[in-house]
Design a protein around this motif. Structure first.
Motif, PDB file in Angstrom:
ATOM      1  N   ALA A   1       0.804  -1.220   0.000  1.00 47.59           N
ATOM      2  CA  ALA A   1       0.000   0.000   0.000  1.00 47.59           C
ATOM      3  C   ALA A   1       0.838   1.272   0.000  1.00 47.59           C
ATOM      4  O   ALA A   1       0.316   2.355  -0.241  1.00 47.59           O
ATOM      5  N   GLY A   2       2.143   1.154   0.303  1.00 42.84           N
ATOM      6  CA  GLY A   2       3.012   2.329   0.292  1.00 42.84           C
ATOM      7  C   GLY A   2       3.426   2.806   1.667  1.00 42.84           C
ATOM      8  O   GLY A   2       3.964   3.907   1.807  1.00 42.84           O
ATOM      9  N   LYS A   3       3.237   1.989   2.693  1.00 42.07           N
ATOM     10  CA  LYS A   3       3.502   2.423   4.067  1.00 42.07           C
ATOM     11  C   LYS A   3       4.989   2.710   4.304  1.00 42.07           C
ATOM     12  O   LYS A   3       5.352   3.788   4.784  1.00 42.07           O
ATOM     13  N   SER A   4       5.850   1.747   3.972  1.00 45.60           N
ATOM     14  CA  SER A   4       7.284   1.943   4.183  1.00 45.60           C
ATOM     15  C   SER A   4       7.839   3.027   3.259  1.00 45.60           C
ATOM     16  O   SER A   4       8.738   3.786   3.646  1.00 45.60           O
ATOM     17  N   THR A   5       7.310   3.114   2.053  1.00 42.85           N
ATOM     18  CA  THR A   5       7.736   4.164   1.129  1.00 42.85           C
ATOM     19  C   THR A   5       7.418   5.538   1.692  1.00 42.85           C
ATOM     20  O   THR A   5       8.226   6.470   1.599  1.00 42.85           O
ATOM     21  N   LEU A   6       6.243   5.670   2.308  1.00 45.03           N
ATOM     22  CA  LEU A   6       5.873   6.951   2.907  1.00 45.03           C
ATOM     23  C   LEU A   6       6.835   7.322   4.023  1.00 45.03           C
ATOM     24  O   LEU A   6       7.303   8.464   4.098  1.00 45.03           O
ATOM     25  N   LEU A   7       7.164   6.376   4.898  1.00 52.44           N
ATOM     26  CA  LEU A   7       8.079   6.692   5.996  1.00 52.44           C
ATOM     27  C   LEU A   7       9.444   7.106   5.476  1.00 52.44           C
ATOM     28  O   LEU A   7      10.066   8.032   6.008  1.00 52.44           O
ATOM     29  N   ALA A   8       9.924   6.428   4.438  1.00 49.34           N
ATOM     30  CA  ALA A   8      11.213   6.808   3.853  1.00 49.34           C
ATOM     31  C   ALA A   8      11.171   8.240   3.324  1.00 49.34           C
ATOM     32  O   ALA A   8      12.145   9.003   3.456  1.00 49.34           O
ATOM     33  N   ALA A   9      10.046   8.621   2.737  1.00 45.82           N
ATOM     34  CA  ALA A   9       9.905   9.989   2.220  1.00 45.82           C
ATOM     35  C   ALA A   9       9.830  10.992   3.366  1.00 45.82           C
ATOM     36  O   ALA A   9      10.435  12.076   3.304  1.00 45.82           O
ATOM     37  N   LEU A  10       9.091  10.664   4.426  1.00 48.10           N
ATOM     38  CA  LEU A  10       9.003  11.563   5.574  1.00 48.10           C
ATOM     39  C   LEU A  10      10.371  11.777   6.210  1.00 48.10           C
ATOM     40  O   LEU A  10      10.684  12.859   6.704  1.00 48.10           O
ATOM     41  N   ALA A  11      11.196  10.715   6.189  1.00 44.72           N
ATOM     42  CA  ALA A  11      12.534  10.803   6.776  1.00 44.72           C
ATOM     43  C   ALA A  11      13.517  11.542   5.873  1.00 44.72           C
ATOM     44  O   ALA A  11      14.632  11.851   6.294  1.00 44.72           O
ATOM     45  N   GLY A  12      13.128  11.804   4.633  1.00 51.82           N
ATOM     46  CA  GLY A  12      14.019  12.488   3.698  1.00 51.82           C
ATOM     47  C   GLY A  12      14.876  11.558   2.874  1.00 51.82           C
ATOM     48  O   GLY A  12      15.749  12.010   2.137  1.00 51.82           O
ATOM     49  N   ASP A  13      14.637  10.247   2.976  1.00 54.89           N
ATOM     50  CA  ASP A  13      15.424   9.280   2.209  1.00 54.89           C
ATOM     51  C   ASP A  13      14.891   9.090   0.789  1.00 54.89           C
ATOM     52  O   ASP A  13      15.567   8.469  -0.036  1.00 54.89           O
TER      53      ASP A  13
ATOM     54  N   ALA B   1      14.549  13.142  19.619  1.00 55.40           N
ATOM     55  CA  ALA B   1      13.868  13.664  18.438  1.00 55.40           C
ATOM     56  C   ALA B   1      12.473  14.186  18.789  1.00 55.40           C
ATOM     57  O   ALA B   1      11.821  13.700  19.713  1.00 55.40           O
ATOM     58  N   GLN B   2      12.036  15.164  18.023  1.00 60.03           N
ATOM     59  CA  GLN B   2      10.659  15.661  18.149  1.00 60.03           C
ATOM     60  C   GLN B   2       9.696  14.817  17.331  1.00 60.03           C
ATOM     61  O   GLN B   2       8.523  14.716  17.659  1.00 60.03           O
ATOM     62  N   LEU B   3      10.203  14.226  16.248  1.00 59.44           N
ATOM     63  CA  LEU B   3       9.397  13.380  15.372  1.00 59.44           C
ATOM     64  C   LEU B   3      10.087  12.030  15.240  1.00 59.44           C
ATOM     65  O   LEU B   3      11.263  11.949  14.863  1.00 59.44           O
ATOM     66  N   LEU B   4       9.357  10.954  15.556  1.00 60.40           N
ATOM     67  CA  LEU B   4       9.912   9.606  15.477  1.00 60.40           C
ATOM     68  C   LEU B   4       9.147   8.814  14.428  1.00 60.40           C
ATOM     69  O   LEU B   4       7.911   8.747  14.477  1.00 60.40           O
ATOM     70  N   LEU B   5       9.879   8.234  13.486  1.00 62.41           N
ATOM     71  CA  LEU B   5       9.311   7.463  12.384  1.00 62.41           C
ATOM     72  C   LEU B   5       9.732   6.012  12.564  1.00 62.41           C
ATOM     73  O   LEU B   5      10.926   5.693  12.480  1.00 62.41           O
ATOM     74  N   LEU B   6       8.766   5.131  12.799  1.00 57.11           N
ATOM     75  CA  LEU B   6       9.054   3.738  13.134  1.00 57.11           C
ATOM     76  C   LEU B   6       8.344   2.818  12.150  1.00 57.11           C
ATOM     77  O   LEU B   6       7.125   2.884  12.003  1.00 57.11           O
ATOM     78  N   ASP B   7       9.113   1.971  11.496  1.00 61.25           N
ATOM     79  CA  ASP B   7       8.540   1.066  10.486  1.00 61.25           C
ATOM     80  C   ASP B   7       8.478  -0.347  11.053  1.00 61.25           C
ATOM     81  O   ASP B   7       9.506  -1.009  11.210  1.00 61.25           O
ATOM     82  N   GLU B   8       7.280  -0.819  11.353  1.00 57.37           N
ATOM     83  CA  GLU B   8       7.055  -2.163  11.911  1.00 57.37           C
ATOM     84  C   GLU B   8       7.974  -2.437  13.104  1.00 57.37           C
ATOM     85  O   GLU B   8       8.720  -3.424  13.125  1.00 57.37           O
ATOM     86  N   PRO B   9       7.928  -1.590  14.127  1.00 56.10           N
ATOM     87  CA  PRO B   9       8.880  -1.753  15.236  1.00 56.10           C
ATOM     88  C   PRO B   9       8.621  -2.975  16.111  1.00 56.10           C
ATOM     89  O   PRO B   9       9.501  -3.369  16.873  1.00 56.10           O
ATOM     90  N   PHE B  10       7.427  -3.564  16.019  1.00 56.98           N
ATOM     91  CA  PHE B  10       7.099  -4.690  16.893  1.00 56.98           C
ATOM     92  C   PHE B  10       7.064  -6.026  16.159  1.00 56.98           C
ATOM     93  O   PHE B  10       6.606  -7.027  16.707  1.00 56.98           O
ATOM     94  N   ALA B  11       7.549  -6.061  14.933  1.00 51.34           N
ATOM     95  CA  ALA B  11       7.529  -7.299  14.156  1.00 51.34           C
ATOM     96  C   ALA B  11       8.394  -8.356  14.827  1.00 51.34           C
ATOM     97  O   ALA B  11       9.526  -8.086  15.239  1.00 51.34           O
ATOM     98  N   ALA B  12       7.856  -9.569  14.953  1.00 52.73           N
ATOM     99  CA  ALA B  12       8.572 -10.733  15.504  1.00 52.73           C
ATOM    100  C   ALA B  12       9.008 -10.536  16.951  1.00 52.73           C
ATOM    101  O   ALA B  12       9.942 -11.179  17.420  1.00 52.73           O
ATOM    102  N   MET B  13       8.327  -9.649  17.673  1.00 50.06           N
ATOM    103  CA  MET B  13       8.673  -9.413  19.069  1.00 50.06           C
ATOM    104  C   MET B  13       7.721 -10.158  19.990  1.00 50.06           C
ATOM    105  O   MET B  13       6.564 -10.390  19.656  1.00 50.06           O
ATOM    106  N   ASP B  14       8.218 -10.492  21.179  1.00 53.63           N
ATOM    107  CA  ASP B  14       7.372 -11.144  22.171  1.00 53.63           C
ATOM    108  C   ASP B  14       6.419 -10.127  22.787  1.00 53.63           C
ATOM    109  O   ASP B  14       6.631  -8.914  22.706  1.00 53.63           O
ATOM    110  N   GLU B  15       5.366 -10.637  23.403  1.00 54.29           N
ATOM    111  CA  GLU B  15       4.320  -9.753  23.932  1.00 54.29           C
ATOM    112  C   GLU B  15       4.823  -8.814  25.017  1.00 54.29           C
ATOM    113  O   GLU B  15       4.488  -7.610  24.995  1.00 54.29           O
ATOM    114  N   PRO B  16       5.643  -9.254  25.993  1.00 50.90           N
ATOM    115  CA  PRO B  16       6.125  -8.312  27.009  1.00 50.90           C
ATOM    116  C   PRO B  16       6.939  -7.166  26.421  1.00 50.90           C
ATOM    117  O   PRO B  16       6.778  -6.004  26.831  1.00 50.90           O
TER     118      PRO B  16
END
Length: 245
Positions: free
Chosen positions: A38-50, A147-162
């Motif tokens: 859908a373009g989610k990671s592409t959007l974050l890369a653009a917001l970050a200036g990459d 940072a004032q703005l934090l851009l996180l792409d799937e930060p909880f992928a493959a992580m345990d519940e705690p």
């Protein structure tokens, strides 16, 4: 803090997002959701200036301090570094290439590690960390970036519940401090429980606003969430997209 005006994004010759306009308000927790592709990671890369927009404009507040955590870390898990050394990289804007880490900054590193529950692992090598511990370490590095703005792409992928629960609590503390967090997520239950706003993408903005308004059956169906065959796990709509103007 951050606004988009008729933004169009491409990867090579492929149009990924088009005609995206809206604002990320200061102090908001925004989940970026949508089907695969859908373009989610592409959007974050653009917001970050990459990634530069093909057309349209991304406007950032002057002097905005940003931190970006991509979906796949480029850090070699087998590189001979200890946990505290990786976290100290968050101080790079203060240190530059030649200055060493002073006592006060070492204290900052250890405070950040304690905040994410890794205080006892400061001197451990990277390769000894579990997936959850590794991601906690990266969050500790984010803390030091202040940072004032934090851009996180799937930060909880493959992580345990705690670990997921602890890091979601950290996002809420960042919001309480007036920081703005934009996070790509797949878990709609997490979005409903922990986020104030959501941006639903499917090659364009299907809906953008308070979570209660975005996570309604109609916009989710328009994005393709309710149309994917359940055995595939995919939510891609397959809708053709026009090129950027």
């Amino acid at each position: 803090m951050l606004s988009l005006e008729k933004v169009c994004l491409q990867r090579g010759a492929r149009t990924v997002l088009q005609d995206l306009s809206g604002d990320f308000r200061t102090g908001s927790l925004t989940a970026v959701i949508g089907p695969n592709g859908a373009g989610k990671s592409t959007l974050l890369a653009a917001l970050a200036g990459d990634l530069a927009p093909t057309s349209g404009r991304i406007a950032r507040a002057p002097g905005l301090r940003m931190a970006y955590l991509p979906q796949v870390s480029t850090l070699d898990r087998h590189f001979p570094l200890q946990v505290h050394e990786v976290v100290a990289l968050g101080l790079w804007p203060q240190l530059g290439p030649w200055r060493g880490v002073a006592r006060a900054q070492r204290d900052q590193v250890h405070a950040a590690l304690h905040e994410v529950g890794l205080g006892k692992l400061a001197n451990h090598p990277l390769q000894t960390l579990s997936t959850g511990q590794f991601q906690r370490m990266l969050f500790a590095r984010l803390i030091l970036q202040d940072a004032q703005l934090l851009l996180l792409d799937e930060p909880f992928a493959a992580m345990d519940e705690p670990s997921t629960r602890d890091l979601l609590d950290l996002l809420k503390r960042w919001q309480d401090q007036g920081r703005t967090v934009v996070t790509v997520l797949h878990d709609l239950a997490q979005v409903r429980e922990h986020f104030s706003h959501a941006l639903l993408l499917a090659g364009h903005a299907v809906a953008w606003g308070p979570v209660a308004e975005v996570l309604q059956p109609a916009p989710l169906q328009r994005a393709g969430y309710l149309l994917a065959p359940p055995h595939t796990g995919s939510t891609r709509t397959g809708t053709a997209r026009e090129g950027c103007a």
